[in-house]
Design a protein around this motif. Structure first.
Motif, PDB file in Angstrom:
ATOM      1  N   THR A 214       0.828  -1.202   0.000  1.00  0.00           N
ATOM      2  CA  THR A 214       0.000   0.000   0.000  1.00  0.00           C
ATOM      3  C   THR A 214       0.860   1.248   0.000  1.00  0.00           C
ATOM      4  O   THR A 214       0.633   2.200  -0.763  1.00  0.00           O
ATOM      5  CB  THR A 214      -0.914   0.006   1.232  1.00  0.00           C
ATOM      6  OG1 THR A 214      -1.728  -1.166   1.221  1.00  0.00           O
ATOM      7  CG2 THR A 214      -1.810   1.232   1.258  1.00  0.00           C
ATOM      8  N   ALA A 217       2.670   1.928  -3.293  1.00  0.00           N
ATOM      9  CA  ALA A 217       1.738   2.463  -4.291  1.00  0.00           C
ATOM     10  C   ALA A 217       1.411   3.921  -4.011  1.00  0.00           C
ATOM     11  O   ALA A 217       1.352   4.752  -4.926  1.00  0.00           O
ATOM     12  CB  ALA A 217       0.468   1.622  -4.311  1.00  0.00           C
ATOM     13  N   ASP A 221       2.310   7.176  -6.443  1.00  0.00           N
ATOM     14  CA  ASP A 221       1.314   8.149  -6.880  1.00  0.00           C
ATOM     15  C   ASP A 221       1.752   9.571  -6.523  1.00  0.00           C
ATOM     16  O   ASP A 221       1.564  10.509  -7.308  1.00  0.00           O
ATOM     17  CB  ASP A 221      -0.040   7.853  -6.234  1.00  0.00           C
ATOM     18  CG  ASP A 221      -0.721   6.633  -6.840  1.00  0.00           C
ATOM     19  OD1 ASP A 221      -0.321   6.216  -7.945  1.00  0.00           O
ATOM     20  OD2 ASP A 221      -1.651   6.096  -6.203  1.00  0.00           O
ATOM     21  N   ALA A 263       0.218  -3.343  -7.888  1.00  0.00           N
ATOM     22  CA  ALA A 263       0.519  -1.910  -7.796  1.00  0.00           C
ATOM     23  C   ALA A 263       1.909  -1.681  -7.208  1.00  0.00           C
ATOM     24  O   ALA A 263       2.652  -0.799  -7.654  1.00  0.00           O
ATOM     25  CB  ALA A 263      -0.543  -1.205  -6.953  1.00  0.00           C
ATOM     26  N   ALA A 264       2.266  -2.501  -6.217  1.00  0.00           N
ATOM     27  CA  ALA A 264       3.608  -2.389  -5.646  1.00  0.00           C
ATOM     28  C   ALA A 264       4.664  -2.779  -6.682  1.00  0.00           C
ATOM     29  O   ALA A 264       5.721  -2.141  -6.787  1.00  0.00           O
ATOM     30  CB  ALA A 264       3.725  -3.276  -4.410  1.00  0.00           C
ATOM     31  N   ALA A 267       5.239   0.026  -9.008  1.00  0.00           N
ATOM     32  CA  ALA A 267       6.060   1.090  -8.424  1.00  0.00           C
ATOM     33  C   ALA A 267       7.544   0.783  -8.585  1.00  0.00           C
ATOM     34  O   ALA A 267       8.354   1.670  -8.877  1.00  0.00           O
ATOM     35  CB  ALA A 267       5.708   1.265  -6.952  1.00  0.00           C
TER      36      ALA A 267
END
Length: 455
Positions: A214, A217, A221, A263-264, A267
């Motif tokens: 989390t 990500a 962003d 998502a990780a 990144a």
């Protein structure tokens, strides 16, 4: 101290998080008297600490059936089953209304400081099982009280005791002294003050579970935003990166959980985070500008960072239960019958067999650790697991042993198998309350995040 007869005493539930309030709902459904003790000022106090994190379980998976039955006559409208709540949504739209329905049987500002048998410390055998439990509490005004109970269900979670950065399980040298630049929670980057702390900065993220995913990500962003130019994450893992590092992806039966790992990975692949593998933190040092230099047990020194986010899991605080005879696994600090089912050294697929009062029992009769606290230091806790736990326990306390032994839950799988490599550190929740999840989660991220709870 003259103790009352056990007959007629309530079941005391510690913690008004997702699993604690579910326990109350099941006790109510069984016609059993109960009292919920919550240290915080509101229901889901721990869950509110990660209000900004989205669960990776849907609403349909985080509302307990007995609780929904209690709420229905009040006109409560259940959110869309297919949508994903944040921790704040979970607390405001479900937990607080549930606590309101339960009324004065949920007591806020009541911190449990000790539990024992009346007139019996843990040494004494004589007539032990016939004595009621005595519970010491401290109110918000520091006033001390003593309550009695026929049984105790501890759903206080693990949120208050995050793991340290040190690879040995102890704080790294200099970790406490560097507290001004270290946090142990997923940051809320929508908060301007928090956002400015990380924008344009170099941040080390230590951990490999849902909370770390989390955070990576979130920081990626931020790096893409106009106010986040120069934001960089250094992802520190105690093991290497393998095919299972980022979770089950599209094969995960909880789609949002799989998406979190992807998502990780994005990144890292996008250059917003640099992965440092096989690094076990031994010390924190300051450079000439006051930034932090992480030193590994193998002598490696990483480039200086401005901030550190430590997400190495949580552990149970058992101090208040020290006079009770608990039987806990020496590694996980979970009940010994449950530990083999959740040991991350042996399981990697998320296939934890649903369990109840039998696996959660202790030599001390009628005391149970439930929710995140029952998992000790193990990861991957789901809210539905906790709901099944307390359903079984309430049935047992009501004398319905057939229902207590019956399994009423099927758990989703992560879609990832491959031995111990799936989990680097025990993570997760909420979550207390518990829990959770983050879609951050159903591990309770922070339980992660969840809290207490799970998700």
């Amino acid at each position: 101290m003259t103790a009352p007869a056990t007959t007629g005493l309530p079941v005391v539930v510690i913690g008004a998080g997702p699993v604690g309030l579910a326990a109350a709902a099941h006790l109510e459904d069984r016609g059993l008297d109960f009292l919920v003790l919550e240290a915080g000022p509101h229901a889901g106090a721990a869950t509110r600490d990660w209000a900004h994190v989205r669960l990776f379980s849907r609403w349909g998976e985080v509302v307990d059936p007995a609780a929904e039955k209690l709420l229905a006559p009040t006109g409560w409208v259940k959110p869309d089953d297919a949508s994903y709540p944040t921790g704040g949504d979970w607390a405001e739209l479900y937990l607080q209304p549930l606590a309101d329905v339960l009324g004065d049987r949920v007591r806020f500002g009541a911190r449990v400081t000790g539990v024992s048998r009346t007139g019996r410390d843990r040494i004494v055998d004589a007539d032990r099982d016939t004595q009621p439990f005595v519970i010491h509490i401290e109110a918000t005004d520091a006033r001390e009280e003593r309550l009695f109970a026929r049984a105790v269900i501890d759903a206080s979670g693990t949120w208050s005791t995050p793991g340290p950065a040190g690879g040995s399980g102890l704080p790294a040298l200099g970790e406490n002294a560097a507290a001004d630049r270290i946090t142990y929670r997923v940051p809320d980057l929508k908060d301007p003050a928090v956002r400015s702390r990380y924008a344009g900065k170099r941040t080390a993220v230590i951990g490999s579970g849902a909370s770390a995913f989390t955070t990576l990500a979130y920081l990626a962003d931020l790096a893409k935003a106009e106010d986040g130019a120069g934001t960089k994450a250094v992802w520190i893992l105690r093991r290497g990166i393998s095919g299972s590092t980022f979770g089950g992806g599209e094969a995960d039966q909880l789609p949002a959980r799989g998406a979190l790992g992807l998502a990780a990975k994005a990144a890292v692949d996008g250059g917003y985070a640099d992965a440092v593998t096989g690094f076990r933190t031994d010390a924190f040092e300051r450079d000439g500008e006051g930034r932090l230099v992480l030193v590994g047990e193998d002598g490696r020194r990483l480039g200086a960072v401005d901030e550190v986010i430590v997400l190495t899991g949580f552990r149970p605080d058992l101090a208040s239960l020290n006079e009770l005879r608990l039987r806990l696994d020496e590694r996980l600090q979970a009940p010994v019958e449950l530990a083999p089912l959740i040991d991350p050294n042996q399981h990697s697929c998320g296939t934890v067999y649903p369990h109840g009062q039998a696996e959660l029992s202790h030599p001390e009769k009628d005391v149970y650790l439930v929710g995140m606290k029952s998992y000790g230091r193990a990861p991957t806790f789901l809210a539905v697991t906790g709901y099944e736990q307390v359903r079984s326990i309430a049935a047992h306390l009501a004398g319905d042993h057939e229902a207590a032994e019956r399994v009423e839950l099927t758990l989703p799988e992560t879609g990832v198998c491959g031995g111990a490599g799936l989990f680097d550190e025990p993570e997760a929740a909420e979550q207390s309350g518990g829990g959770c999840c983050a879609a951050p989660a159903t591990l309770t991220i922070g339980a992660a995040p969840a809290s207490s709870g799970g998700c």
